[in-house]
Design a protein around this motif. Structure first.
Motif, mmCIF file in Angstrom:
data_model
loop_
_atom_site.group_PDB
_atom_site.id
_atom_site.type_symbol
_atom_site.label_atom_id
_atom_site.label_comp_id
_atom_site.label_asym_id
_atom_site.label_seq_id
_atom_site.Cartn_x
_atom_site.Cartn_y
_atom_site.Cartn_z
ATOM 1 N N ALA A 238 33.583 17.949 39.868
ATOM 2 C CA ALA A 238 32.815 16.728 39.211
ATOM 3 C C ALA A 238 31.394 17.128 38.837
ATOM 4 O O ALA A 238 30.909 16.864 37.546
ATOM 5 N N GLU A 239 30.632 17.607 39.740
ATOM 6 C CA GLU A 239 29.260 17.897 39.573
ATOM 7 C C GLU A 239 28.928 18.875 38.609
ATOM 8 O O GLU A 239 27.933 19.076 37.977
ATOM 9 N N ALA A 240 30.083 19.924 38.389
ATOM 10 C CA ALA A 240 29.703 21.055 37.760
ATOM 11 C C ALA A 240 30.119 20.777 35.957
ATOM 12 O O ALA A 240 30.214 21.395 35.364
ATOM 13 N N GLY A 241 30.893 19.665 35.977
ATOM 14 C CA GLY A 241 31.311 19.071 34.593
ATOM 15 C C GLY A 241 32.475 19.932 34.464
ATOM 16 O O GLY A 241 32.565 20.120 33.047
ATOM 17 N N ALA A 242 33.292 20.576 35.324
ATOM 18 C CA ALA A 242 34.304 21.173 35.059
ATOM 19 C C ALA A 242 35.936 20.536 34.779
ATOM 20 O O ALA A 242 36.946 21.207 34.859
ATOM 21 N N GLU A 243 35.816 19.142 34.970
ATOM 22 C CA GLU A 243 37.155 18.351 34.896
ATOM 23 C C GLU A 243 37.696 18.312 33.414
ATOM 24 O O GLU A 243 36.978 18.140 32.489
ATOM 25 N N ILE A 244 38.887 18.704 33.549
ATOM 26 C CA ILE A 244 39.725 18.510 32.373
ATOM 27 C C ILE A 244 40.850 17.574 32.694
ATOM 28 O O ILE A 244 41.729 17.838 33.405
ATOM 29 N N ARG A 245 40.880 16.468 32.009
ATOM 30 C CA ARG A 245 41.820 15.399 32.121
ATOM 31 C C ARG A 245 42.913 15.465 31.009
ATOM 32 O O ARG A 245 42.399 15.165 29.917
ATOM 33 N N ILE A 246 44.064 15.399 31.415
ATOM 34 C CA ILE A 246 45.157 15.516 30.433
ATOM 35 C C ILE A 246 46.203 14.346 30.866
ATOM 36 O O ILE A 246 46.821 14.756 32.109
ATOM 37 N N ASN A 247 46.150 13.154 30.534
ATOM 38 C CA ASN A 247 46.871 11.952 30.924
ATOM 39 C C ASN A 247 46.298 11.753 32.448
ATOM 40 O O ASN A 247 45.218 11.513 32.832
ATOM 41 N N ARG A 248 47.427 12.046 33.390
ATOM 42 C CA ARG A 248 46.930 11.726 34.775
ATOM 43 C C ARG A 248 46.697 12.987 35.210
ATOM 44 O O ARG A 248 46.117 13.216 36.773
ATOM 45 N N ARG A 249 47.057 14.173 34.758
ATOM 46 C CA ARG A 249 46.619 15.633 35.409
ATOM 47 C C ARG A 249 45.278 15.786 35.438
ATOM 48 O O ARG A 249 44.517 15.717 34.334
ATOM 49 N N VAL A 250 44.737 16.491 36.423
ATOM 50 C CA VAL A 250 43.374 16.861 36.467
ATOM 51 C C VAL A 250 43.335 18.160 36.684
ATOM 52 O O VAL A 250 43.854 18.668 37.658
ATOM 53 N N LEU A 251 42.943 19.040 35.958
ATOM 54 C CA LEU A 251 42.504 20.471 35.984
ATOM 55 C C LEU A 251 40.868 20.996 35.999
ATOM 56 O O LEU A 251 40.185 19.945 35.371
ATOM 57 N N PHE A 252 40.562 21.938 36.554
ATOM 58 C CA PHE A 252 39.285 22.368 36.530
ATOM 59 C C PHE A 252 38.968 23.782 35.730
ATOM 60 O O PHE A 252 39.595 24.580 36.276
ATOM 61 N N ASN A 253 37.922 23.647 35.072
ATOM 62 C CA ASN A 253 37.496 24.727 34.534
ATOM 63 C C ASN A 253 36.891 25.834 35.364
ATOM 64 O O ASN A 253 35.807 25.464 35.809
ATOM 65 N N VAL A 254 37.410 26.974 35.508
ATOM 66 C CA VAL A 254 36.977 27.948 36.557
ATOM 67 C C VAL A 254 35.682 28.518 35.990
ATOM 68 O O VAL A 254 34.705 28.643 36.924
ATOM 69 N N GLU A 255 35.546 28.799 34.824
ATOM 70 C CA GLU A 255 34.292 29.319 34.453
ATOM 71 C C GLU A 255 33.028 28.578 34.621
ATOM 72 O O GLU A 255 32.097 28.977 35.079
ATOM 73 N N LYS A 256 33.129 27.157 34.559
ATOM 74 C CA LYS A 256 32.155 26.262 34.845
ATOM 75 C C LYS A 256 31.869 26.177 36.308
ATOM 76 O O LYS A 256 30.553 26.034 36.617
ATOM 77 N N ILE A 257 32.858 26.262 37.176
ATOM 78 C CA ILE A 257 32.760 26.220 38.438
ATOM 79 C C ILE A 257 32.023 27.542 38.981
ATOM 80 O O ILE A 257 31.014 27.416 39.787
ATOM 81 N N ARG A 258 32.167 28.787 38.166
ATOM 82 C CA ARG A 258 31.779 29.994 38.724
ATOM 83 C C ARG A 258 30.292 30.006 38.387
ATOM 84 O O ARG A 258 29.299 30.532 38.951
ATOM 85 N N ASP A 259 29.786 29.395 37.086
ATOM 86 C CA ASP A 259 28.473 29.449 36.968
ATOM 87 C C ASP A 259 27.657 28.518 37.888
ATOM 88 O O ASP A 259 26.365 29.041 38.042
ATOM 89 N N GLY A 260 28.247 27.377 38.304
ATOM 90 C CA GLY A 260 27.522 26.613 39.362
ATOM 91 C C GLY A 260 27.635 27.067 40.812
ATOM 92 O O GLY A 260 26.627 26.537 41.437
ATOM 93 N N VAL A 261 28.640 27.809 41.142
ATOM 94 C CA VAL A 261 29.056 28.275 42.732
ATOM 95 C C VAL A 261 29.069 29.718 42.632
ATOM 96 O O VAL A 261 29.773 30.248 41.946
#
Length: 61
Positions: free
Chosen positions: A36-59
């Motif tokens: 959430a802090e990396a802004g990597a959340e992708i919401r598709i209805n109830r499913r939540v995925l996370f963008n790996v590239e944004k996570i890697r940029d922040g961590v």
């Protein structure tokens, strides 16, 4: 109901919370907070995925 065929990908674009927590070696709550802090959340209805590239940029993984 038939189980969907899922193949493992070497470099996924987006992952679910279980794979994100495994990638970061932390619990689900911490992984969700990092995503959430990396802004990597992708919401598709109830499913939540996370963008790996944004996570890697922040961590550094």
């Amino acid at each position: 109901m038939n189980k969907p065929n899922r193949q493992e990908v070497e470099n996924p674009i987006a992952v679910d919370i279980e794979k994100l927590s495994a990638m970061l070696s932390c619990g689900r709550a911490t992984a969700r907070k990092i995503g959430a802090e990396a802004g990597a959340e992708i919401r598709i209805n109830r499913r939540v995925l996370f963008n790996v590239e944004k996570i890697r940029d922040g961590v550094s993984i």
